[in-house]
Design a protein around this motif. Structure first.
Motif, PDB file in Angstrom:
ATOM      1  N   ALA A 232       8.312  19.518  12.300  1.00 28.60           N
ATOM      2  CA  ALA A 232       8.901  20.491  11.398  1.00 28.60           C
ATOM      3  C   ALA A 232      10.018  21.257  12.087  1.00 28.60           C
ATOM      4  N   PRO A 233      11.074  21.561  11.344  1.00 29.47           N
ATOM      5  CA  PRO A 233      12.182  22.308  11.939  1.00 29.47           C
ATOM      6  C   PRO A 233      11.900  23.798  12.138  1.00 29.47           C
ATOM      7  N   HIS A 234      10.859  24.308  11.507  1.00 34.12           N
ATOM      8  CA  HIS A 234      10.549  25.736  11.592  1.00 34.12           C
ATOM      9  C   HIS A 234       9.168  25.930  12.204  1.00 34.12           C
TER      10      HIS A 234
ATOM     11  N   GLU B  20      -4.148  22.220   5.878  1.00 33.31           N
ATOM     12  CA  GLU B  20      -2.880  21.520   6.059  1.00 33.31           C
ATOM     13  C   GLU B  20      -2.391  20.900   4.765  1.00 33.31           C
ATOM     14  N   GLY B  21      -1.079  20.971   4.576  1.00 38.28           N
ATOM     15  CA  GLY B  21      -0.469  20.390   3.395  1.00 38.28           C
ATOM     16  C   GLY B  21       0.688  19.495   3.784  1.00 38.28           C
ATOM     17  N   ASP B  22       1.484  19.149   2.804  1.00 40.15           N
ATOM     18  CA  ASP B  22       2.635  18.282   3.048  1.00 40.15           C
ATOM     19  C   ASP B  22       3.764  19.023   3.766  1.00 40.15           C
ATOM     20  N   ARG B  23       3.822  20.344   3.596  1.00 36.66           N
ATOM     21  CA  ARG B  23       4.950  21.105   4.138  1.00 36.66           C
ATOM     22  C   ARG B  23       4.597  22.004   5.307  1.00 36.66           C
ATOM     23  N   THR B  24       3.305  22.188   5.599  1.00 40.94           N
ATOM     24  CA  THR B  24       2.899  23.112   6.656  1.00 40.94           C
ATOM     25  C   THR B  24       1.731  22.533   7.445  1.00 40.94           C
ATOM     26  N   THR B  25       1.762  22.742   8.768  1.00 43.60           N
ATOM     27  CA  THR B  25       0.636  22.383   9.625  1.00 43.60           C
ATOM     28  C   THR B  25       0.377  23.550  10.574  1.00 43.60           C
ATOM     29  N   ALA B  26      -0.804  23.544  11.157  1.00 38.90           N
ATOM     30  CA  ALA B  26      -1.138  24.594  12.124  1.00 38.90           C
ATOM     31  C   ALA B  26      -1.951  23.992  13.261  1.00 38.90           C
TER      32      ALA B  26
ATOM     33  N   VAL C  12       2.185  27.716  13.745  1.00 35.48           N
ATOM     34  CA  VAL C  12       2.416  27.281  12.370  1.00 35.48           C
ATOM     35  C   VAL C  12       3.768  26.574  12.337  1.00 35.48           C
ATOM     36  N   GLU C  13       3.783  25.362  11.797  1.00 40.42           N
ATOM     37  CA  GLU C  13       5.017  24.596  11.653  1.00 40.42           C
ATOM     38  C   GLU C  13       5.214  24.274  10.176  1.00 40.42           C
ATOM     39  N   ALA C  14       6.476  24.298   9.745  1.00 44.33           N
ATOM     40  CA  ALA C  14       6.738  24.063   8.331  1.00 44.33           C
ATOM     41  C   ALA C  14       8.067  23.344   8.121  1.00 44.33           C
ATOM     42  N   ALA C  15       8.127  22.659   7.005  1.00 43.80           N
ATOM     43  CA  ALA C  15       9.321  21.916   6.648  1.00 43.80           C
ATOM     44  C   ALA C  15      10.448  22.825   6.180  1.00 43.80           C
ATOM     45  N   ASP C  16      10.101  23.997   5.654  1.00 48.51           N
ATOM     46  CA  ASP C  16      11.122  24.925   5.162  1.00 48.51           C
ATOM     47  C   ASP C  16      10.631  26.358   5.349  1.00 48.51           C
TER      48      ASP C  16
ATOM     49  N   LEU D 267       6.911  28.134   5.657  1.00 52.14           N
ATOM     50  CA  LEU D 267       6.565  28.841   6.888  1.00 52.14           C
ATOM     51  C   LEU D 267       6.024  30.228   6.575  1.00 52.14           C
ATOM     52  N   ARG D 268       6.685  30.950   5.688  1.00 51.73           N
ATOM     53  CA  ARG D 268       6.216  32.291   5.297  1.00 51.73           C
ATOM     54  C   ARG D 268       4.819  32.214   4.698  1.00 51.73           C
ATOM     55  N   ALA D 269       4.585  31.248   3.827  1.00 56.78           N
ATOM     56  CA  ALA D 269       3.264  31.092   3.214  1.00 56.78           C
ATOM     57  C   ALA D 269       2.212  30.758   4.274  1.00 56.78           C
ATOM     58  N   GLY D 270       2.576  29.881   5.203  1.00 54.04           N
ATOM     59  CA  GLY D 270       1.642  29.524   6.271  1.00 54.04           C
ATOM     60  C   GLY D 270       1.319  30.705   7.176  1.00 54.04           C
ATOM     61  N   ILE D 271       2.324  31.483   7.523  1.00 55.75           N
ATOM     62  CA  ILE D 271       2.109  32.674   8.348  1.00 55.75           C
ATOM     63  C   ILE D 271       1.174  33.642   7.641  1.00 55.75           C
ATOM     64  N   ASN D 272       1.425  33.891   6.360  1.00 60.57           N
ATOM     65  CA  ASN D 272       0.559  34.798   5.598  1.00 60.57           C
ATOM     66  C   ASN D 272      -0.884  34.299   5.562  1.00 60.57           C
ATOM     67  N   THR D 273      -1.059  33.010   5.347  1.00 62.01           N
ATOM     68  CA  THR D 273      -2.406  32.425   5.307  1.00 62.01           C
ATOM     69  C   THR D 273      -3.134  32.629   6.626  1.00 62.01           C
ATOM     70  N   TRP D 274      -2.489  32.267   7.734  1.00 65.43           N
ATOM     71  CA  TRP D 274      -3.151  32.328   9.034  1.00 65.43           C
ATOM     72  C   TRP D 274      -3.362  33.743   9.523  1.00 65.43           C
ATOM     73  N   LEU D 275      -2.446  34.652   9.205  1.00 67.37           N
ATOM     74  CA  LEU D 275      -2.677  36.059   9.563  1.00 67.37           C
ATOM     75  C   LEU D 275      -3.859  36.624   8.789  1.00 67.37           C
TER      76      LEU D 275
END
Length: 83
Positions: free
Chosen positions: A3-5, A34-40, A53-57, A61-69
């Motif tokens: 992921a680029p982010h 884990e989904g198609d756009r985010t991994t951790a 947290v890595e994300a395609a966009d 990334l914001r959604a993944g950060i919120n989830t993991w926090l």
């Protein structure tokens, strides 16, 4: 996923036992969320717990950060008696 982010969410706890409790609380979610756009990824070194947290966009990334926090916050709340 390459992921680029990416962001690192790191926290240091008072004891290694508390860090271990946090890690064990979060670990089962790694494969379930884990989904198609985010991994951790999750790691622990002594008293430090890190979630990468890595994300395609940026939106993912914001959604993944919120989830993991949120998950880490819940784990910290329920493990409060481990100190």
């Amino acid at each position: 996923m390459t992921a680029p982010h990416q962001t690192r969410l790191a926290a240091e706890y008072d004891t290694a036992d508390r860090a271990r409790a946090i890690e064990r609380s979060i670990r089962p979610e790694i494969d379930d969320i884990e989904g198609d756009r985010t991994t951790a990824r999750l790691s622990r070194d002594g008293q430090r717990v890190e979630i990468i947290v890595e994300a395609a966009d940026l939106v993912a990334l914001r959604a993944g950060i919120n989830t993991w926090l949120t998950l880490r916050g819940v784990a910290e709340t329920v493990s409060g008696g481990c100190d």
